[in-house]
Design a protein around this motif. Structure first.
Motif, mmCIF file in Angstrom:
data_model
loop_
_atom_site.group_PDB
_atom_site.id
_atom_site.type_symbol
_atom_site.label_atom_id
_atom_site.label_comp_id
_atom_site.label_asym_id
_atom_site.label_seq_id
_atom_site.Cartn_x
_atom_site.Cartn_y
_atom_site.Cartn_z
ATOM 1 N N ALA A 52 0.832 -1.209 0.000
ATOM 2 C CA ALA A 52 0.000 0.000 0.000
ATOM 3 C C ALA A 52 0.864 1.256 0.000
ATOM 4 O O ALA A 52 0.561 2.239 -0.693
ATOM 5 N N HIS A 53 1.970 1.246 0.770
ATOM 6 C CA HIS A 53 2.831 2.425 0.849
ATOM 7 C C HIS A 53 3.459 2.747 -0.497
ATOM 8 O O HIS A 53 3.505 3.927 -0.902
ATOM 9 N N TYR A 54 3.938 1.724 -1.204
ATOM 10 C CA TYR A 54 4.605 1.954 -2.489
ATOM 11 C C TYR A 54 3.650 1.844 -3.673
ATOM 12 O O TYR A 54 4.081 1.986 -4.826
ATOM 13 N N GLN A 55 2.377 1.570 -3.367
ATOM 14 C CA GLN A 55 1.344 1.462 -4.395
ATOM 15 C C GLN A 55 1.767 0.501 -5.508
ATOM 16 O O GLN A 55 1.818 0.845 -6.692
ATOM 17 N N CYS A 104 16.368 -1.589 3.018
ATOM 18 C CA CYS A 104 14.908 -1.719 3.121
ATOM 19 C C CYS A 104 14.323 -0.703 4.098
ATOM 20 O O CYS A 104 13.241 -0.151 3.867
ATOM 21 N N ALA A 105 15.029 -0.468 5.191
ATOM 22 C CA ALA A 105 14.512 0.430 6.227
ATOM 23 C C ALA A 105 14.404 1.872 5.744
ATOM 24 O O ALA A 105 13.572 2.633 6.251
ATOM 25 N N ILE A 106 15.244 2.261 4.781
ATOM 26 C CA ILE A 106 15.252 3.661 4.320
ATOM 27 C C ILE A 106 14.859 3.784 2.857
ATOM 28 O O ILE A 106 14.964 4.871 2.284
ATOM 29 N N ALA A 107 14.401 2.688 2.234
ATOM 30 C CA ALA A 107 14.126 2.674 0.794
ATOM 31 C C ALA A 107 13.114 3.744 0.397
ATOM 32 O O ALA A 107 11.999 3.770 0.922
ATOM 33 N N PRO A 108 13.487 4.638 -0.556
ATOM 34 C CA PRO A 108 12.557 5.678 -0.997
ATOM 35 C C PRO A 108 11.528 5.175 -2.005
ATOM 36 O O PRO A 108 10.504 5.828 -2.227
ATOM 37 N N ASN A 171 2.639 -0.065 15.719
ATOM 38 C CA ASN A 171 3.071 1.133 16.443
ATOM 39 C C ASN A 171 4.135 1.954 15.724
ATOM 40 O O ASN A 171 4.203 3.167 15.921
ATOM 41 N N PHE A 172 4.953 1.307 14.883
ATOM 42 C CA PHE A 172 6.075 2.031 14.272
ATOM 43 C C PHE A 172 6.145 1.896 12.755
ATOM 44 O O PHE A 172 7.043 2.461 12.135
ATOM 45 N N GLY A 173 5.225 1.156 12.156
ATOM 46 C CA GLY A 173 5.217 1.012 10.712
ATOM 47 C C GLY A 173 6.103 -0.124 10.228
ATOM 48 O O GLY A 173 6.888 -0.704 10.984
ATOM 49 N N PHE A 174 5.988 -0.438 8.927
ATOM 50 C CA PHE A 174 6.698 -1.609 8.389
ATOM 51 C C PHE A 174 8.211 -1.457 8.429
ATOM 52 O O PHE A 174 8.952 -2.442 8.489
ATOM 53 N N ARG A 175 8.727 -0.215 8.386
ATOM 54 C CA ARG A 175 10.178 -0.029 8.385
ATOM 55 C C ARG A 175 10.814 -0.516 9.695
ATOM 56 O O ARG A 175 12.009 -0.859 9.726
#
Length: 510
Positions: A52-55, A104-108, A171-175
């Motif tokens: 959903a985040h990256y559509q 992955c944690a910072i992937a734009p 609580n903190f999102g997928f990252r």
């Protein structure tokens, strides 16, 4: 003389039991592999939020990319580990996986996310790197128990991971799950550096880059075709192109392995009946475990209001209750198996009983899945079998393969594990999609796909059949295994143990 510089025979007699350093060493390796084990579940739970985040509609690449690199990197890292040291390659693989998780944690964007997840796939070979290292540097008396614990875990992360996944994501999102992997891998890497000595065992050889390219490309082609065939269509040009190209590259690799003096994988190793059947049984165990982990959440999380005859409509956090018995029994099975092997039980019997218990778990779920307590119990039965089967693999290889070829041989088994784990679920869902789609209008369920009750029964029964076939193959493993001939004693140096492959004897038939 340090343990890392002792010859093979000295390792077997050095020490007789546990020391604080050995406990810390085993703990750090086990925790690394538990991070690997839970990464599958955590990413699966986070996948809807990631898509959903990256559509994107290509969420499956998060799992496929990991499996592809895990399968391809196994033989390469295995040969390098035998050449340059198992501890060194274990730490390198962990470092690369930590970098992948950081990406992955910072992937734009989603493409960058896939690159990071693919790089994290080098963590998969750490399973055999870990137990091969323990085989070389731990006292012989505690080796069987140690490698069994390594392959089945202690449950310190695996058991609470379903609850941890829900808490982190909510609580903190997928990252947050990728930051968890980064921190965990760095911590375990430091602990391994300070607690675990390097193996003195070496295989003097050369890396077969041609074979690595052919084998890696072939596996990648076949897995891409199988993974995306249901989406693209089995007769689509892209599916057929990847499949044909993959098969052609694998054929070219097989030919090259017969003409190159030092191939990436010694095919003669697989002609040894004990090793070949161990690889097959291991692939079945890990493949069916992957299938179980995919089918069970779909079964229990389906809304009961749809009237399909199954499903409880639970969320991800509630689903954790179904996974805890499975994870706990995997741990219990591994610990029990290790102690049984240490007391003289043949690991061949563990593989037979483990695959048989897995088959029983699949059969029970397929026959009855309307009761929550019973499903939890059935998941535990399957988990106990997984623990037995996982633990049998390294102990079977230790029986059949000399130390100088442990990582190389185990890498072949790692390929079988990853390939079957990627193919079997896709094959089962091809059956479901072709014959057991539930007749529910998609507008009622927002485009989601559901299957009939009979479809789930058939899916679990297919898993049971595969497990039983694996158990029958395990019965054919020789009762008395004759180890592949190792190097002559005069090639073992007490300070720098190397083996010249040109002087290693051939494979003995078991």
């Amino acid at each position: 003389m340090s343990l890392a510089s002792e010859p093979i025979h000295a390792r077997s007699s050095a020490g007789s039991g546990w020391t604080p350093r050995l406990v810390l060493s085993l703990f750090s390796i086990v925790m690394t592999l538990e991070i690997l084990a839970v990464s599958y579940a955590m990413v699966s739970v986070a996948l809807p939020q990631i898509a959903a985040h990256y559509q994107t509609a290509q969420g499956a690449w998060m799992l496929t990319a990991f499996l592809l690199v895990g399968a391809i990197s196994g033989p390469i890292l295995g040969k390098l580990a035998d050449m340059y040291g198992k501890r060194k390659l274990l730490l390198i693989a962990m470092s690369l996986a930590a970098v992948g998780s950081l990406i992955c944690a910072i992937a734009p964007n989603y493409s960058t996310m896939i690159v990071g997840r693919a790089l994290s796939g080098v963590l998969a070979p750490c399973v055999f790197l870990g137990y091969s290292l323990v085989r070389d540097v731990f006292p012989e008396k505690i080796t069987a128990v140690s490698v069994s614990i390594i392959t089945s875990g202690l449950g310190l992360v695996a058991v609470p991971s379903p609850f941890l996944s829900g808490w982190l994501i909510d609580n903190f999102g997928f990252r947050s799950i990728f930051w968890f992997f980064v921190i965990g891998l760095i911590t375990c890497g430091v602990l391994i550096m300070v607690s675990t000595t390097e193996s003195a065992v070496r295989l003097r050889s050369r890396l077969d880059l041609v074979g690595a390219a052919l084998l890696g490309g072939g596996i990648a082609g076949v897995l891409v075709a199988v993974s995306f065939g249901p989406t693209w269509g089995w007769t689509d040009g892209a599916t057929l192109g990847y499949l044909v190209a993959g098969i052609a590259l694998l054929a070219a690799w097989l030919f090259s392995a017969t003409v190159i003096r030092e191939p990436l994988i010694e095919l003669a190793i697989l002609r040894n009946r004990a090793i070949g059947l161990t690889a097959f049984g291991s692939g079945v165990a890990y493949g069916c475990s992957a299938l179980f982990s995919v089918l069970l959440p779909m079964l229990v999380m389906t809304p009961a209001l749809l009237g399909l005859g199954y499903g409880f409509g639970i969320d991800a956090e509630a689903y954790a209750l179904f996974m805890v018995p499975n994870a706990a029994c995997v741990v219990i099975g591994g610990i029990v198996a290790g102690n049984l092997v240490a007391r003289g039980l043949r690991p061949r019997l563990l593989m037979i009983s483990g695959l048989s218990l897995m088959a029983l778990g699949f059969l029970l779920v397929g026959a009855s899945h309307s009761s929550k307590p019973m499903l939890m119990f059935f998941a535990g039965v399957a988990g106990l079998g997984m623990g037995f089967a996982y633990s049998s693999v390294p102990n079977l290889l230790i029986e059949a393969v000399p130390p100088q070829m442990q990582a190389t041989s185990a890498s072949v088994v790692n390929v079988a594990q990853n390939v079957v784990a990627a193919i079997l679920p896709v094959a089962v869902f091809a059956v479901l999609n072709n014959s057991y789609m539930a007749p529910i209008p998609k507008e009622m369920v927002h485009g989601a796909t559901f299957y009939t009750d009979d479809g789930f029964s058939v899916a679990f029964w297919i898993g049971a059949g595969v497990c039983l076939f694996g158990a029958l193959a395990a019965i054919l493993i020789p009762r008395t295994v004759r180890r592949i001939d190792g190097p002559p004693a005069d090639l073992v140096d007490t300070h720098d143990t190397h083996v010249d492959t040109s002087r290693v004897a051939g494979v003995a038939n078991a």
